[in-house]
Write a protein that holds these residues in place. Structure first.
Motif, PDB file in Angstrom:
ATOM      1  N   ASN A 159     -10.573 -11.195  -2.356  1.00  0.00           N
ATOM      2  CA  ASN A 159     -11.534 -11.488  -1.286  1.00  0.00           C
ATOM      3  C   ASN A 159     -11.464 -10.545  -0.090  1.00  0.00           C
ATOM      4  O   ASN A 159     -12.441 -10.388   0.613  1.00  0.00           O
ATOM      5  CB  ASN A 159     -11.364 -12.939  -0.819  1.00  0.00           C
ATOM      6  CG  ASN A 159     -11.927 -13.900  -1.851  1.00  0.00           C
ATOM      7  OD1 ASN A 159     -12.936 -13.606  -2.479  1.00  0.00           O
ATOM      8  ND2 ASN A 159     -11.271 -15.025  -2.064  1.00  0.00           N
ATOM      9  N   CYS A 161     -10.232 -10.654   3.034  1.00  0.00           N
ATOM     10  CA  CYS A 161     -10.509 -11.120   4.393  1.00  0.00           C
ATOM     11  C   CYS A 161      -9.818 -10.142   5.349  1.00  0.00           C
ATOM     12  O   CYS A 161      -8.708  -9.670   5.056  1.00  0.00           O
ATOM     13  CB  CYS A 161      -9.974 -12.536   4.575  1.00  0.00           C
ATOM     14  SG  CYS A 161     -10.699 -13.675   3.380  1.00  0.00           S
ATOM     15  N   TYR A 163      -8.211 -10.186   8.048  1.00  0.00           N
ATOM     16  CA  TYR A 163      -6.964 -10.484   8.764  1.00  0.00           C
ATOM     17  C   TYR A 163      -5.783 -10.670   7.812  1.00  0.00           C
ATOM     18  O   TYR A 163      -4.663 -10.905   8.255  1.00  0.00           O
ATOM     19  CB  TYR A 163      -7.130 -11.789   9.570  1.00  0.00           C
ATOM     20  CG  TYR A 163      -7.671 -12.909   8.715  1.00  0.00           C
ATOM     21  CD1 TYR A 163      -6.829 -13.665   7.911  1.00  0.00           C
ATOM     22  CD2 TYR A 163      -9.037 -13.159   8.645  1.00  0.00           C
ATOM     23  CE1 TYR A 163      -7.321 -14.653   7.079  1.00  0.00           C
ATOM     24  CE2 TYR A 163      -9.542 -14.137   7.819  1.00  0.00           C
ATOM     25  CZ  TYR A 163      -8.683 -14.873   7.045  1.00  0.00           C
ATOM     26  OH  TYR A 163      -9.186 -15.835   6.201  1.00  0.00           O
ATOM     27  N   ILE A 166      -2.455 -10.728   2.148  1.00  0.00           N
ATOM     28  CA  ILE A 166      -2.100 -11.202   0.799  1.00  0.00           C
ATOM     29  C   ILE A 166      -2.548 -10.266  -0.331  1.00  0.00           C
ATOM     30  O   ILE A 166      -1.754  -9.977  -1.231  1.00  0.00           O
ATOM     31  CB  ILE A 166      -2.554 -12.661   0.603  1.00  0.00           C
ATOM     32  CG1 ILE A 166      -1.589 -13.515   1.416  1.00  0.00           C
ATOM     33  CG2 ILE A 166      -2.568 -13.060  -0.877  1.00  0.00           C
ATOM     34  CD1 ILE A 166      -1.733 -14.974   1.334  1.00  0.00           C
ATOM     35  N   HIS A 238     -11.844 -20.839  -1.885  1.00  0.00           N
ATOM     36  CA  HIS A 238     -12.655 -20.142  -0.874  1.00  0.00           C
ATOM     37  C   HIS A 238     -14.074 -20.724  -0.948  1.00  0.00           C
ATOM     38  O   HIS A 238     -14.647 -20.794  -2.041  1.00  0.00           O
ATOM     39  CB  HIS A 238     -12.665 -18.649  -1.210  1.00  0.00           C
ATOM     40  CG  HIS A 238     -13.273 -17.790  -0.146  1.00  0.00           C
ATOM     41  ND1 HIS A 238     -14.547 -17.971   0.322  1.00  0.00           N
ATOM     42  CD2 HIS A 238     -12.773 -16.742   0.561  1.00  0.00           C
ATOM     43  CE1 HIS A 238     -14.815 -17.070   1.259  1.00  0.00           C
ATOM     44  NE2 HIS A 238     -13.737 -16.320   1.422  1.00  0.00           N
TER      45      HIS A 238
END
Ligand code: SF4
Length: 448
Positions: A159, A161, A163, A166, A238
């Motif tokens: 994904n 993201c 910030y 992971i 998500h």
């Protein structure tokens, strides 16, 4: 020639449920190689610390625990220390300089070899490899109560993201095959597990990398067919990955808890877009409306992040309004953490820590009122509960500790029960009292 006895090993598992499953697999792996396992590090000669590193706070906790055991090693209380998992995966050789008392660093990519690496470190010869077929799930030693287990269905995340570290730590999405997951679920059921909590970084994306035609909904249906498994819960989806199939799988299978954990992080379009969340405020509202229309009794859990770079006062106020309108049943919140190497870390408008803290406090105070309202609505109703144990773990408390279907282990509250039942029983109970997190009740129908 007699093989010298191997030393007792204890694990300390920091971080999330996904890391806990890794710990359970590593425990089983070294137990199969002849190492006795202790559950208390004070009883062990070798300590393995499974670390977390995706936030500065988590790294600080890992450093503290490593330092504590370096000190114990210096005092002769521990013979060797191994540090495994997300911290060495993220930071590599830099750690050798920081912690010279650590004997072995094992990143996630080498966790499967832990037993051989420990053997080499401690001077034991190589053992014949265990015969495995590609479908064999890695054996686990469960550290959760015996009736409940996490089931990791995928590793990594696609994904991105803005910030989040992971994907850098755990790599891209790699889904396990449905055959391997179902086999492991059957083994867990044979071991007495009744509740399966499905986990991954984004479980709704399961199968995408394999172009699996059955998708998560097909997998859930297969898991529902396993005798002995009574509750199945879906954690970490998500919102942009949740589709009608997943909603239908929750709605139409009685074993699936009417519960979704879907971290939304924020409600405002500018922030969502800057976070690269692939969903808008309207998209979130529409998704929640569809879920609630199809499953009216659903318990929704989410996670929010406050103080993301550039979050204005107005955006924060609208986030509170959104919470007040949507009324999530459960909610966890974090302050944004500036993680080097992420896209968001280089954004100019970082929010001062004090303001982040104030926002977190206001948000959690609002949620405490919402949770109390939601929990209070349950008073007088009959719910199903699984008994986790006794308050003092010794079996002589007047009450039992359990969870209803809408309470996930570790992250949600509990129900404290009066009545006759044993750990692992699933009972019916009437809710008598509600607080913002926990419930109390009386058992109305004994367990099975
Ligand atoms: S979906 Fe979760 S794990 Fe994946 S990048 Fe976003 S925050 Fe990180």
């Amino acid at each position: 020639m007699m093989m010298k006895e191997k030393p007792v090993v204890a694990f300390i598992s920091l971080g999330c449920a996904k890391a806990l499953v890794d710990t359970e697999q590593m425990m089983a792996s070294i137990a199969l190689h002849g190492y006795p396992i202790a559950f208390d590090p004070d009883d062990a000669e070798v300590v393995v610390i499974n670390t977390c590193s995706f936030l500065e706070l988590a790294r600080a906790e890992s450093y503290d625990v490593i330092s504590e055991f370096e000190y114990k090693k210096g005092a002769g209380e521990v013979r060797a220390i191994a540090v495994v998992g997300c911290l060495p995966q993220l930071m590599g050789g830099e750690l050798n300089v920081m912690f010279q008392g650590v004997d072995l660093w094992i990143p996630i990519s080498r966790e499967a070899n832990i037993a051989t690496e420990l053997d080499e470190l401690l001077g034991y010869g190589p053992e014949a490899p265990r015969k495995v077929t590609p479908l064999d799930p890695a054996p686990r030693l469960l550290v959760t109560p015996p009736h409940t287990a996490y089931l990791k269905i995928a590793e990594g995340c696609d994904n991105c993201c803005s910030y989040c570290l992971i994907p850098r730590i755990r790599g891209p999405l790699v889904s396990r095959t449905s055959e391997s997951i179902v086999l492991e679920a059957r083994q867990l059921a044979q071991m007495g597990v009744k509740e399966l909590n499905l986990i991954g970084q984004d479980i709704a994306a399961w199968g995408r990398d394999r172009q699996s035609p059955k998708g998560l909904s097909g997998l859930v249906r297969e898991l529902c067919g396993i005798d002995g498994i009574e509750w199945i819960r879906l954690l970490y989806a998500h919102p942009a990955s949740i589709d009608e199939g997943m909603i239908e799988a929750i709605a139409s299978n009685h074993k699936v808890c009417k519960y979704i954990d879907m971290p939304i992080q924020h409600s405002e379009n500018r922030v969502l877009s800057s976070m690269n969340r692939r969903i808008s405020r309207l998209g979130l509202i529409s998704l929640i409306e569809r879920i609630r229309a199809r499953i009216p009794e659903i318990a929704l859990r989410t996670t929010l992040m406050v103080g993301f770079p550039g979050e204005t006062d107005a955006e924060f106020e609208r986030l509170l309004e959104f919470m007040d309108v949507i009324k999530f049943d459960r909610l966890g919140a974090f302050v944004y953490s500036r993680e080097p190497g992420t896209a968001a870390a280089s954004e100019a408008d970082q929010i001062p820590e004090e303001l982040q803290g104030d926002r977190l406090e206001r948000l959690m105070a609002l949620q405490a009122d919402i949770s109390l309202e939601k929990n209070s609505a349950l008073i007088g109703s009959e719910v199903e509960a699984i008994i986790d144990g006794y308050p003092d773990d010794e079996g002589n408390g007047a009450r039992l500790i359990g969870r209803i279907r809408a309470q996930a282990p570790d992250v949600d509250g509990i129900i404290s029960l009066v009545g006759d039942a044993n750990p692992g029983d699933i009972v019916k109970a009437v809710v008598t009292t509600a607080g913002p997190y926990d419930l109390e009740g009386n058992i109305s129908t004994a367990g099975q």
